[in-house]
Scaffold this motif. Structure first.
Motif, short mmCIF file in Angstrom:
data_model
loop_
_atom_site.label_atom_id
_atom_site.label_comp_id
_atom_site.label_asym_id
_atom_site.label_seq_id
_atom_site.Cartn_x
_atom_site.Cartn_y
_atom_site.Cartn_z
N MET A 1 0.84 -1.20 0.00
CA MET A 1 0.00 0.00 0.00
C MET A 1 0.87 1.25 0.00
N ASP A 2 0.31 2.32 -0.50
CA ASP A 2 1.01 3.59 -0.52
C ASP A 2 0.28 4.58 0.39
N LEU A 3 0.91 5.70 0.62
CA LEU A 3 0.41 6.72 1.53
C LEU A 3 -1.08 7.01 1.34
N THR B 1 -1.46 11.63 21.59
CA THR B 1 -2.57 10.68 21.72
C THR B 1 -2.54 9.58 20.67
N GLY B 2 -1.68 9.72 19.68
CA GLY B 2 -1.60 8.69 18.65
C GLY B 2 -0.49 8.96 17.66
N GLU B 3 -0.03 7.89 17.04
CA GLU B 3 1.02 7.99 16.03
C GLU B 3 0.75 6.96 14.95
N ARG B 4 0.84 7.39 13.70
CA ARG B 4 0.59 6.50 12.57
C ARG B 4 1.75 6.60 11.58
N ILE B 5 2.18 5.46 11.06
CA ILE B 5 3.24 5.41 10.06
C ILE B 5 2.63 4.96 8.74
N ARG B 6 2.87 5.73 7.69
CA ARG B 6 2.32 5.40 6.37
C ARG B 6 3.44 5.43 5.32
N PRO B 7 3.49 4.41 4.43
CA PRO B 7 4.60 4.30 3.47
C PRO B 7 4.42 5.20 2.25
N LEU B 8 5.53 5.50 1.61
CA LEU B 8 5.52 6.30 0.38
C LEU B 8 6.55 5.74 -0.59
N LEU B 9 6.19 5.67 -1.88
CA LEU B 9 7.11 5.23 -2.92
C LEU B 9 6.85 6.06 -4.17
N MET B 10 7.88 6.76 -4.66
CA MET B 10 7.77 7.58 -5.86
C MET B 10 9.04 7.41 -6.69
N ARG B 11 8.97 7.82 -7.94
CA ARG B 11 10.14 7.75 -8.82
C ARG B 11 10.49 9.11 -9.37
N GLN B 12 11.76 9.46 -9.32
CA GLN B 12 12.25 10.68 -9.95
C GLN B 12 12.57 10.38 -11.41
#
Length: 274
Positions: free
Chosen positions: A1-3, A212-223
């Protein structure tokens, strides 16, 4: 999954993007007006907003009487766009779909991929597949516009040393819960794949300043470098007709090989189907 595939990101996207747009390198001034002018010039036979996100361009064009469909890989983003359209009294076609496969059953005279949508295609193979598919849904002579930015060696060099825990502060905003939230990201660059990958961290606070909370979300992009875009365009049956430097209408010289060295800016490509 992505952001953008996450529900919490989609629900807060408009909020934090507004804060990000005030930064020196995320400036989005005039971007809706820019695409409206393109639609008025090229969209007489229908417009499709690809990677439409929560509908910033899609809804703006529809408000101004432009016949526009929307599509996005993220179903959560599409849901937000549909909700906003309904509140505005707009009945729009919004399709959750991959831009390499999207087909609404009709053809368009203008396809728009705004902001960083094209850059979320992480390989040249997927870029080619997307361009070939978009060519198929365009009418003869149809126009495709999308954005890149000129890869900048000093930034690349820094990101090549970034670890997954090297978070940098990006922005603070008020989230959909009405709470203060800070965004940090840690982005690494791989010069062999030309990919930027990493994580965004969202940290939420209560009114007393307690986390009160923390979330980590992935990211993948191409230059993608400019010469690649010219080659991809030719390979996929397009010709580059214009390059704009940002959204203020400033064009660049297509025949100037040093133009990429002169400006660090958002690049808007205008391609015509051959």
């Amino acid at each position: 999954m992505d952001l953008h595939d996450f529900k919490d990101v989609a629900e807060n996207y408009d909020r934090y993007l507004e804060a990000l747009s005030a930064t020196e390198f995320d400036n989005q001034d005039n971007f809706q007006e820019f695409y409206l002018k393109l639609a008025e010039r090229y969209g007489q036979d229908g417009v499709v907003d690809i990677a439409c996100g929560t509908g910033a361009v899609l809804l703006y064009l529809a408000e101004h009487g432009i016949e526009t469909d929307g599509t996005d890989l993220s179903e959560e983003m599409c849901k937000v766009a549909e909700s906003k359209a309904a509140k505005m009294g707009l009945n729009l076609n919004i399709y959750p779909a991959d831009m390499t496969k999207f087909d609404s059953g009709r053809k368009y005279s203008l396809a728009i991929i705004a902001r960083s949508g094209f850059m979320h295609l992480p390989t040249s193979k997927l870029q080619k597949e997307a361009l070939m598919n978009i060519r198929n849904i365009l009418l003869p002579g149809g126009i495709l516009t999308f954005n890149t930015f000129d890869p900048w060696p000093p930034v690349q060099a820094t990101q090549m040393k970034t670890t997954p825990d090297d978070y940098s502060f990006r922005v603070e905003y008020i989230n959909s819960n009405g709470n203060k939230e800070k965004i940090y990201n840690a982005i690494s660059y791989n010069p062999f794949t030309q990919q930027m990958s990493g994580n965004w961290k969202f940290v939420e606070y209560d009114s007393d300043g307690n986390v009160t909370g923390e979330r980590i979300r992935p990211l993948l992009m191409r230059q993608t470098y400019r010469y690649e875009i010219f080659l991809l365009a030719e390979l996929c049956g397009f010709e580059v007709v214009d390059i704009y430097r940002g959204y203020d209408g400033d064009k660049e010289d297509l025949n100037d090989p040093m133009s990429a060295c002169k400006f660090k800016s958002n690049i808007v490509w205008i391609l015509r189907k051959k």
